[in-house]
Structure formats: structure tokens, C-alpha cells
Design a protein around this motif. Structure first.
Motif, PDB file in Angstrom:
ATOM      1  N   LEU A  53      63.578 107.466 164.537  1.00  0.00           N
ATOM      2  CA  LEU A  53      61.913 106.595 165.594  1.00  0.00           C
ATOM      3  C   LEU A  53      61.209 106.257 164.196  1.00  0.00           C
ATOM      4  O   LEU A  53      61.194 105.440 164.552  1.00  0.00           O
ATOM      5  CB  LEU A  53      61.517 108.233 165.653  1.00  0.00           C
ATOM      6  N   ARG A  79      62.028 102.533 163.251  1.00  0.00           N
ATOM      7  CA  ARG A  79      62.717 102.354 164.278  1.00  0.00           C
ATOM      8  C   ARG A  79      61.309 101.453 164.038  1.00  0.00           C
ATOM      9  O   ARG A  79      60.900 100.649 163.926  1.00  0.00           O
ATOM     10  CB  ARG A  79      62.740 102.905 165.450  1.00  0.00           C
ATOM     11  N   LEU A  80      60.397 102.610 164.084  1.00  0.00           N
ATOM     12  CA  LEU A  80      58.778 101.938 164.122  1.00  0.00           C
ATOM     13  C   LEU A  80      58.768 101.017 162.959  1.00  0.00           C
ATOM     14  O   LEU A  80      57.594 100.091 162.998  1.00  0.00           O
ATOM     15  CB  LEU A  80      58.133 103.208 164.046  1.00  0.00           C
ATOM     16  N   TRP A 138      56.712 102.614 173.011  1.00  0.00           N
ATOM     17  CA  TRP A 138      57.095 103.863 172.456  1.00  0.00           C
ATOM     18  C   TRP A 138      56.295 105.203 173.283  1.00  0.00           C
ATOM     19  O   TRP A 138      57.154 106.021 173.144  1.00  0.00           O
ATOM     20  CB  TRP A 138      57.134 103.789 170.930  1.00  0.00           C
ATOM     21  N   SER A 144      56.757 105.724 176.817  1.00  0.00           N
ATOM     22  CA  SER A 144      57.688 106.757 176.685  1.00  0.00           C
ATOM     23  C   SER A 144      57.822 107.878 176.196  1.00  0.00           C
ATOM     24  O   SER A 144      58.755 108.593 177.036  1.00  0.00           O
ATOM     25  CB  SER A 144      59.067 105.713 175.917  1.00  0.00           C
ATOM     26  N   TRP A 184      63.192 108.832 181.398  1.00  0.00           N
ATOM     27  CA  TRP A 184      63.197 107.687 179.730  1.00  0.00           C
ATOM     28  C   TRP A 184      64.334 106.629 180.656  1.00  0.00           C
ATOM     29  O   TRP A 184      65.490 107.114 180.947  1.00  0.00           O
ATOM     30  CB  TRP A 184      63.847 108.856 178.933  1.00  0.00           C
ATOM     31  N   GLU A 233      68.815 104.049 175.937  1.00  0.00           N
ATOM     32  CA  GLU A 233      68.282 103.916 173.808  1.00  0.00           C
ATOM     33  C   GLU A 233      68.768 105.302 173.789  1.00  0.00           C
ATOM     34  O   GLU A 233      68.640 106.200 173.507  1.00  0.00           O
ATOM     35  CB  GLU A 233      67.059 104.579 174.384  1.00  0.00           C
ATOM     36  N   THR A 254      54.714 111.456 169.247  1.00  0.00           N
ATOM     37  CA  THR A 254      53.956 110.228 169.645  1.00  0.00           C
ATOM     38  C   THR A 254      53.284 110.114 168.453  1.00  0.00           C
ATOM     39  O   THR A 254      52.314 109.623 168.037  1.00  0.00           O
ATOM     40  CB  THR A 254      52.848 110.628 170.558  1.00  0.00           C
ATOM     41  N   VAL A 296      54.404 107.774 166.226  1.00  0.00           N
ATOM     42  CA  VAL A 296      53.889 106.176 166.645  1.00  0.00           C
ATOM     43  C   VAL A 296      52.089 106.078 166.411  1.00  0.00           C
ATOM     44  O   VAL A 296      51.679 104.531 166.146  1.00  0.00           O
ATOM     45  CB  VAL A 296      53.878 105.961 167.957  1.00  0.00           C
TER      46      VAL A 296
END
Length: 226
Positions: A41, A44-45, A65, A68, A76, A80, A97, A100
Motif C-alpha cells: 500500500l 502504491r501511494l 483508497w 475503500s 471491496w 485489487e 487509512t 493514506v
């Protein structure tokens, strides 16, 4: 020697930076999937931020994100792989999160201020503390949080685009405790990430995290816990 093996066919492994793949080697089998979810994660971010020319666009993608991850996993989207792996976090999945939120801090106006860098560090630290909780190591949440913050600031000191930003991040990183917190084996990948990021900054080049000496350092941090 490290005896932990990984499934080289896992598509998420190819998305990780080399240092993250190295850190994951030191996760015991019982912690591997949960740790991979965090690292994948994060990667990806990072790519999302790097490829977004406009802060607003990045924020919209980050919002997807956040929403989700916060939803019930039953809702979900299929296909993915990061979300599929994040199922290993069980009831604590929404705590991811924090990562994120960390990356959203980097969408602040340039040049990036110290407050935004510290918000990034706090977010990565919170995600690392969440990993400790997920792995049944809630008593180690605070040292995990500290390792996440160190990893974040040391990374910024080498990754940010402007020299003045890197200098600010380096100053903030240097203010962190000199000795890395000790953690049990399931959380050692965090120690490898923090230690090699610090080594890279002090060396002033990527070789600080990829040289033979760095590999020995990773072994000490990840396997021996030194």
C-alpha cells in the motif's frame, strides 16, 4: 543466513522498492502477509503521488483508497491485490487509512513545510503502530510508531525534490533518537526500513542502503535485532 522464504510469484513483490523487499525477508511467515499489505500500500501511494501532476488529482485518488479501505471488506472491489492482501488485517483493516493520510500530507503546497513532513511521519508511524496491533504486539505499538516515523523522515531527506526540502527533512530526521527502538521478530522489517533509510541519508547516496555493508546491516537489524 536468513531462512525465511517468499513466494516470488506474488505480483505485489514486484511493486515494492528493493529496500522494502529486503525488509520483508525478515518477516516470519506468521507476519509476512500483513507486512506485505502495509509495504505494498505504501509503494502504491508513493507511485500515485509521484505520477499526479496536480495536488487535486492526487487527493481524489487518495480519497478512493481511504474510502475503500474504510469500507467493509465484503464491499471491496474484486481484482485489487492490495485490498485482497489487506484482508489479513482482519477487523483492524481501516487503521491502514493512516498511511493514506500520511501521503496526503505530501500534497501540500511546495516547498513542503516541516509541518507537512511531520504529518507524513505521524501517518507512517500510526500505520506501523497499527501493524503491531494486527500482529498481536500491541505492547510494541509505541516502538513500532517510532520506527515508522524514523523511516518516513529519513526517506524524505533523500526523496524530496528540492534541496531546501531535503535539508529540512534531514534536520527533522536528525532530531529523532539516535538508537533505533528494539522490537520483536514480527516487527523487525520496520527496523530494517528505518535503519537502512537512515544509513542512506548519512551516506548521501542510494548505496547507503544497497551496498554489501548495508546488507550486513540489514542482517543485524532484521535477524539479530542489534
Amino acid at each position: 543466513m536468513v531462512h525465511q522464504t517468499m513466494d516470488q510469484d506474488d505480483p505485489l513483490l514486484a511493486t515494492l522498492p528493493a529496500v522494502a523487499r529486503l525488509a520483508l525477508v525478515y518477516a516470519p511467515a506468521s507476519a509476512r502477509e500483513q507486512t506485505l499489505a502495509l509495504l505494498a500500500l505504501d509503494a502504491r501511494l508513493a507511485t500515485l503521488i509521484r505520477r499526479s501532476n496536480e495536488p487535486m488529482l492526487a487527493q481524489l485518488r487518495l480519497a478512493w483508497w481511504r474510502e475503500s479501505i474504510g469500507h467493509d471488506p465484503a464491499h471491496w472491489p474484486e481484482g485489487e491485490p492490495i485490498l485482497a492482501t489487506l484482508r489479513s488485517w482482519g477487523a483492524d483493516h481501516a487503521r491502514a487509512t493512516a498511511l493514506v493520510n500520511a501521503w496526503e500530507a505530501l500534497t501540500a503546497p511546495s516547498p513542503l513545510a516541516a509541518d507537512a513532513m511531520l504529518a507524513f511521519a505521524d501517518g507512517r508511524g500510526a500505520a506501523a503502530a497499527a501493524l503491531a496491533q494486527v500482529l498481536g504486539r500491541s505492547n510494541e505499538a509505541e516502538p513500532a510508531r517510532q520506527l515508522g516515523r524514523i523511516w518516513a523522515l529519513e526517506d524524505l531527506a533523500m526523496r524530496l525534490g528540492r534541496e531546501e526540502e531535503r535539508a529540512t527533512a534531514a534536520r527533522l530526521a536528525a532530531e529523532r533518537p539516535g538508537k533505533l527502538p528494539r522490537v520483536s521478530r514480527p516487527l523487525r522489517p520496520l527496523r530494517v526500513l528505518a535503519g537502512l533509510a537512515r544509513r542512506r541519508r548519512r551516506a548521501g547516496s542510494e548505496e547507503g542502503a544497497s551496498s554489501p555493508a548495508a546488507m550486513l546491516e540489514a542482517l543485524k537489524l532484521g535477524l539479530l535485532g542489534l
